[in-house]
Design an enzyme around this catalytic site. Structure first.
Site, PDB file in Angstrom:
ATOM      1  CD  GLU A  53      39.349  62.771  36.448  1.00 11.94           C
ATOM      2  OE1 GLU A  53      40.140  63.518  37.052  1.00 11.94           O
ATOM      3  OE2 GLU A  53      38.299  62.347  36.959  1.00 11.94           O
ATOM      4  CE  LYS A  65      38.745  62.906  44.134  1.00 11.66           C
ATOM      5  NZ  LYS A  65      39.212  61.590  43.775  1.00 11.66           N
ATOM      6  CG  HIS A  96      34.724  62.088  39.477  1.00 14.43           C
ATOM      7  ND1 HIS A  96      35.089  60.970  40.195  1.00 14.43           N
ATOM      8  CD2 HIS A  96      35.827  62.864  39.391  1.00 14.43           C
ATOM      9  CE1 HIS A  96      36.358  61.078  40.535  1.00 14.43           C
ATOM     10  NE2 HIS A  96      36.838  62.210  40.063  1.00 14.43           N
ATOM     11  N   GLY A 117      43.702  58.930  42.489  1.00 15.82           N
ATOM     12  CA  GLY A 117      43.970  58.752  43.915  1.00 15.82           C
ATOM     13  C   GLY A 117      44.940  57.627  44.225  1.00 15.82           C
ATOM     14  CB  SER A 168      48.069  60.405  40.550  1.00 17.69           C
ATOM     15  OG  SER A 168      47.286  59.456  41.261  1.00 17.69           O
ATOM     16  CD  GLU A 185      36.249  59.617  43.420  1.00 16.46           C
ATOM     17  OE1 GLU A 185      35.678  60.637  43.859  1.00 16.46           O
ATOM     18  OE2 GLU A 185      37.496  59.531  43.340  1.00 16.46           O
ATOM     19  CG  ASN A 214      36.639  66.376  42.356  1.00 15.20           C
ATOM     20  OD1 ASN A 214      35.822  66.772  43.185  1.00 15.20           O
ATOM     21  ND2 ASN A 214      36.613  65.148  41.852  1.00 15.20           N
TER      22      ASN A 214
HETATM   23  C1  PEP Z   1      39.851  63.271  40.552  1.00 16.35           C
HETATM   24  O1  PEP Z   1      39.219  63.125  41.576  1.00 16.35           O
HETATM   25  O2  PEP Z   1      39.265  63.651  39.531  1.00 16.35           O
HETATM   26  C2  PEP Z   1      41.283  63.002  40.574  1.00 16.35           C
HETATM   27  C3  PEP Z   1      41.938  63.048  39.455  1.00 16.35           C
HETATM   28  O3  PEP Z   1      41.838  62.686  41.795  1.00 16.35           O
HETATM   29  P1  PEP Z   1      43.433  62.574  42.119  1.00 16.35           P
HETATM   30  O4  PEP Z   1      44.070  63.821  41.561  1.00 16.35           O
HETATM   31  O5  PEP Z   1      43.501  62.514  43.603  1.00 16.35           O
HETATM   32  O6  PEP Z   1      43.924  61.353  41.437  1.00 16.35           O
END
Ligand code: PEP
Length: 251
Positions: free
Chosen positions: A168, A11, A96, A174, A214, A98, A9
């Site tokens: 998640e 973003k 997601h 992040g 992460s 976000e 992803n």
């Molecule tokens: C994500 O954006 O779905 C995500 C898991 O980001 P990160 O791997 O940076 O934590």
């Protein structure tokens, strides 16, 4: 039976040039994938470019990061399932955290998006996850099951291959913090049990469950060793060819 899926992803990152350099580097590092699949979900302006670069590697799929549930019309700024199909997408991320936190996405808008995606042959990657507050209050399981049920309400699913669910934990996205593989596996087994209640055991056993939050080259192997974890949704570590290649090449 479930083919591992490592999904990037990106973003709101990358110019066309940066994307080209990254994907060419990635393709040179990973070779042909036989026992696993990967996906790249770039921002919309890069779908065509990244799709062309991936054309020769069918095991690395293209995905959108969001969609609107109408096919076309006066919906400024939105993109539809037929448009994503037209540019070559196989997957689309839905819900997601976000988008839920910053853009007002709800379980009911997710449900409309999941249905629209499936009606047009896209495979939704539906995201669920708890906040830190919910986690600390011991409400993780209740929260993710309610998100899953809310986003899948009314859905008729004839094959589990047409759905991917990403667990998640929001506090892990992040931040450099991760859930423990054991705890993530436990939560994800509950998600699979919920899928079985909704669609039956056979279909639930086909749905791929991804862990996200992460994920890095240093921790991917431990997550992939867990029974219920069929892959990962990767943000930050998917922006560099070297780290995403290592994640794809998990042991
Ligand atoms: C994500 O954006 O779905 C995500 C898991 O980001 P990160 O791997 O940076 O934590």
């Amino acid at each position: 039976m479930r083919i591992p899926l490592l999904a990037a992803n990106w973003k709101m990152n990358m110019t066309r040039r940066e994307a080209r350099v990254m994907v060419e580097d990635l393709l040179a590092r990973v070779g042909d994938l036989r026992d696993r699949e990967a996906a790249i979900c770039p921002p919309f302006h890069l779908l065509s470019e990244v799709g062309s670069l991936l054309a020769a590697r069918p095991s690395i799929r293209l995905g959108g990061q969001d969609l609107y549930w109408k096919d076309s019309g006066a919906f400024t700024g939105e993109v539809s399932a037929p448009m994503l199909r037209d540019v070559g997408c196989h997957f689309v991320i839905v819900g997601h955290s976000e988008r839920r936190a910053l853009f007002g996405e709800t379980d009911s808008s997710c449900a409309q998006k999941v249905t629209a995606a499936q009606n047009h042959g896209l495979v939704p990657i539906l995201c669920v996850g708890e906040t830190l507050e919910e986690r600390e209050a011991g409400r993780t399981q209740e929260r993710v099951v309610s998100q899953l049920r809310g986003a899948l309400q009314g859905l008729a699913l004839d094959s589990g291959e047409r759905l991917v669910v990403a667990y998640e934990p929001i506090w892990a996205i992040g931040t450099g913090k991760t859930d423990s593989p054991e705890e993530a596996n436990r939560t994800m087994s509950l998600l699979r049990a919920t899928l079985a209640e909704l669609f039956g055991e056979r279909i639930a056993a086909q749905v791929r469950l991804l862990y996200g939050g992460s994920v890095k080259p240093e921790n991917i192997d431990a997550f992939m060793a867990c029974r219920e974890i069929d892959g990962a949704l990767v943000g930050g570590a998917s922006l560099k060819a070297e780290s995403f290649a290592r994640i794809i090449q998990f042991q």
